[in-house]
Design a protein around this motif. Structure first.
Motif, PDB file in Angstrom:
ATOM      1  N   ALA A 228       0.606  -0.678  -0.021  1.00  0.00           N
ATOM      2  CA  ALA A 228       0.426   0.441   0.012  1.00  0.00           C
ATOM      3  C   ALA A 228       0.881   1.154  -0.127  1.00  0.00           C
ATOM      4  O   ALA A 228       0.199   2.254  -0.241  1.00  0.00           O
ATOM      5  N   LYS A 229       1.737   1.268   0.955  1.00  0.00           N
ATOM      6  CA  LYS A 229       2.604   2.322   0.363  1.00  0.00           C
ATOM      7  C   LYS A 229       3.902   2.611  -0.724  1.00  0.00           C
ATOM      8  O   LYS A 229       3.380   3.684  -0.698  1.00  0.00           O
ATOM      9  N   LYS A 250      -8.819  -6.077   0.313  1.00  0.00           N
ATOM     10  CA  LYS A 250      -8.304  -5.615   1.002  1.00  0.00           C
ATOM     11  C   LYS A 250      -7.205  -4.721   1.243  1.00  0.00           C
ATOM     12  O   LYS A 250      -6.982  -3.042   1.716  1.00  0.00           O
ATOM     13  N   ALA A 253      -8.259  -0.993  -0.106  1.00  0.00           N
ATOM     14  CA  ALA A 253      -8.662  -0.276   0.926  1.00  0.00           C
ATOM     15  C   ALA A 253      -7.270   0.172   1.281  1.00  0.00           C
ATOM     16  O   ALA A 253      -7.712   1.332   1.895  1.00  0.00           O
ATOM     17  N   ALA A 254      -6.148  -0.282   1.998  1.00  0.00           N
ATOM     18  CA  ALA A 254      -5.195  -0.313   2.254  1.00  0.00           C
ATOM     19  C   ALA A 254      -4.412   1.362   1.265  1.00  0.00           C
ATOM     20  O   ALA A 254      -3.656   1.908   2.474  1.00  0.00           O
ATOM     21  N   LYS A 256      -5.929   3.083  -0.228  1.00  0.00           N
ATOM     22  CA  LYS A 256      -6.693   4.536  -0.527  1.00  0.00           C
ATOM     23  C   LYS A 256      -6.428   4.775   1.038  1.00  0.00           C
ATOM     24  O   LYS A 256      -5.782   6.031   1.095  1.00  0.00           O
ATOM     25  N   VAL A 257      -6.256   4.310   1.924  1.00  0.00           N
ATOM     26  CA  VAL A 257      -6.033   5.119   3.651  1.00  0.00           C
ATOM     27  C   VAL A 257      -4.543   5.399   3.431  1.00  0.00           C
ATOM     28  O   VAL A 257      -4.158   6.722   3.975  1.00  0.00           O
ATOM     29  N   ALA A 258      -3.568   5.085   2.113  1.00  0.00           N
ATOM     30  CA  ALA A 258      -2.386   5.491   2.306  1.00  0.00           C
ATOM     31  C   ALA A 258      -1.982   6.693   0.998  1.00  0.00           C
ATOM     32  O   ALA A 258      -1.644   7.348   1.021  1.00  0.00           O
ATOM     33  N   GLY A 259      -3.118   7.360   0.122  1.00  0.00           N
ATOM     34  CA  GLY A 259      -3.699   8.576  -0.369  1.00  0.00           C
ATOM     35  C   GLY A 259      -2.920   8.016  -1.471  1.00  0.00           C
ATOM     36  O   GLY A 259      -2.524   9.100  -2.317  1.00  0.00           O
TER      37      GLY A 259
END
Lengths: 434, 434
Positions: A228-229, A250, A253-254, A256-259
């Motif tokens: 994700a990063k 999964k 979603a990760a 997206k959280v990481a932008g």
């Protein structure tokens, strides 16, 4: 991601020995004598390029496999891809790099050089490696702990990109009356972290793609966090669509959280293709029958932790304890239960499933049938493409390119010609200008 | 060594940017825009192969040169040689490997893979590296001490060969009904030394040559001791024949003490070739005149530790203090005194000599003149061959191949056709069977 209307699949060819079926090398027509012959790999890359695939891909490891279990050797990927780059023009070239064993300066330099040589077609699959036998070839007493390896991998990726960005795109001037390069555009990175001390700058200028494309395939929580990063494309293992969807959602979603914007997700895919379903099944059976039964049963016995050497090979697999009741390692055992539940295979068929691609998805049938299933995954949050794992080579990729690719193209699901010249172009990734 | 009658020269092409003259890139016809273009290097290797040279060779370093002094960048050698191996058929391919920065497992694997890819044409020049700037790219605070680096280099060479010998020549069976490889013929090395812990075996089987050919170029006492112990071929730096003879005799005496057979010794050689001596001198002058005078004078000033910016460029160099009187680093200073003593050059000519090949020998003149001088060194314990350092590329190697090689061939001093297919064959080295 592109809009639904124009969204296209991404397809990689995962190269491995005589193919991903463990018994493929035993086939009379196999190329087992050519494992060290670069011409074999060049031809495979040319076939994949004829099919307009995004890239060819090599996994990698740092110890010999089990010689007693007939593990094949293979050429080192970076040297191999460099030669392959000269036998092809457009297709991407992806190697695996272990952040546990390489120093980032070596790795960044080898990949930057390869990106220059291939004119912008390089990708790298960042892994942390797993086995003590590998660690003990590179000076460790044993493999560092999982969490330590992932912290190192994250710092490694960071240093790699800093090194690639240590020359600005316009640093080189070639001014014959003045300066070769602009000293103001070549800068140290002065990295001093937990794992690495690297002053920089790199001794290779920024390459065609800026940075080679970063692939990741983490399935653990830390692996998904790393993907994700920093991942620009992702390989996945999913035995069936529900498993693929679970991973797909999964990871996205990760991300997206990481932008960050979603990276294409490509599960591994084993295919047996033929004009009729019967012929396709016959191809699969032919390979399965080449498996040495005794050692396959022994291996299955270790996976399920019971003796199965006396079971009937051509009868359905006997009932096994549920995942909750099982006390051994659960990953592979869960896949075995899933195979039994969804396919009710004979024991011989189960051994074949485990021998070809392990826990990856297998599709068997006509080109239309396989194109349908791939499209179904593609349209239902299972995949943005696939990492093709032909059970035998070269015929497995020839079958796919000649029979399945034209159908995907007709349906507008796959390119009919390369639109760009770099791996970033093929994957729809923007060049990181600097 | 072969008998005097059949003894032939060994010739390598030392590839470097636009050529070994520091101002070569400034020439209007230079290929300075192509430093990252693999086609440039492939063509150079093809030219060298047309001349039946033993090998092409890359030096290497692990930091950028001085951007302010117009140091050029270059592709990483291993990736480059892999691509070049596919554009050539016979010529050897030699890379430099730093034992200070590589782990032996990475290096042994990359070179073994390249030896498979090139079908037995790989050599490696073992170096210990020198600069803190390089050390600080690979995790060291500063460069380890000279003695430590040489102990590490010796252990490194030992581990490399153990890894290459971890598969016996006949380990691979490809028995489709039985075993892929014979487990009794693939063995761990269990190395646990001062610098390296390496279990082995290597994950690449024994390659065409058994082991890639080991080159060394040590000039210090420890360097000569290492060369005597393990080198199969040797590069040297000698400004003139007496210096070459001194090194040649010293190394061969050390080799004899070590109980090994003499390894071919190849000093570096810069040549300016043309149909007449005047034309050859004009070629040299043309490059020398491209040197930016200010920065060359500044550099000379640091070598001789006095300000020379006001000296007359076209007058002979003023008298300098003797080597004994000089308190700075003596290696380069001794070479400068030798150049002044033997050639009485103008200041501009001295700057040119230092700019092309540094302390290496320079020969200028007609093809016959150069062939005579080379033969003289060859017959008088100065050299078993030469590491050719053309001042500008590609023309410098084209001139040599088209004009000097035919004369050496006519005199029976150089091969007219490759007799074998591997670098060991070209160098007259026996394959180390195992």
């Amino acid at each position: 991601m592109a809009t639904q209307a124009s969204r296209m699949m991404h397809l990689n060819l995962f190269l491995f020995g005589c193919g991903h079926h463990r018994a493929a090398w035993r086939h009379p027509n196999s190329s087992i004598e050519r494992m060290g012959d670069i011409g074999y790999y060049e031809k495979l890359a040319q076939t994949a390029e004829r099919g307009k695939l995004d890239a060819v891909f090599f996994a990698d490891g740092h110890s010999v496999g089990d010689i007693n279990e007939n593990s094949l050797w293979y050429l080192e990927p970076i040297t191999t891809l460099s030669a392959m780059s000269r036998a092809t023009e457009k297709i991407g070239l992806i190697t695996t790099i272990s952040s546990t064993f390489y120093t980032p300066f070596h790795a960044a330099r080898l990949l930057a050089s390869l990106d220059h040589i291939s004119k912008g077609r390089v990708g790298w699959n960042l892994v942390t490696s797993m086995f003590d036998a590998e660690a003990r070839n590179h000076g460790y007493e044993s493999m560092p702990a999982h969490a330590d390896r992932y912290r190192r991998a994250e710092e490694f990726a960071d240093v790699m990109i800093k090194l690639w960005d240590s020359w600005r795109d316009d640093a080189i001037k070639c001014d014959r009356q003045g300066q070769y390069a602009d000293p103001g555009k070549v800068s140290p990175i002065d990295h001093n972290g937990e794992f690495f001390l690297v002053d920089g700058p790199l001794n290779v200028p920024r390459s065609t793609q800026g940075n080679p494309v970063l692939f990741q395939a983490g399935a653990s929580d830390q692996g998904i966090a790393l993907a994700a990063k920093c991942a620009e494309a992702i390989y996945a293992v999913a035995y069936d669509l529900p498993a693929a969807q679970d991973y797909y959602r999964k990871v996205n979603a990760a991300v997206k959280v990481a932008g960050r914007r979603p990276a294409p997700i490509m599960p591994g895919l084993v295919t047996y293709v033929a004009a009729t379903e019967e012929e396709a099944l016959a191809k699969q059976r032919e390979l399965d029958e080449l498996l040495p039964v005794a050692s396959s049963l022994k291996q299955l016995g270790t996976f399920i932790e019971q003796d199965c050497t006396h079971w009937d090979l051509d009868a359905p697999v006997p009932a096994l304890p549920s995942l909750e009741e099982f006390n051994g390692p659960k990953g592979r055992y869960g896949t075995i239960l899933r195979i039994i539940e969804t396919e009710n295979p004979t024991l011989r068929q189960l051994l074949g499933r485990l021998a070809a691609g392990g826990g990856h998805c297998t599709m068997v049938g006509t080109p239309e049938h396989i194109a349908d299933k791939m499209a179904h995954w593609f349209h239902h949050e299972g995949a943005d493409g696939f990492n093709l794992m032909p059970p035998s080579l070269p015929n497995g990729i020839e079958d796919f390119v000649d029979q399945v690719i034209p159908i995907l193209q007709q349906r507008g699901l796959f390119r009919t010609e390369y639109k760009g010249a770099t791996l970033r172009d093929h994957l729809g990734l923007k060049r990181p200008d600097f």
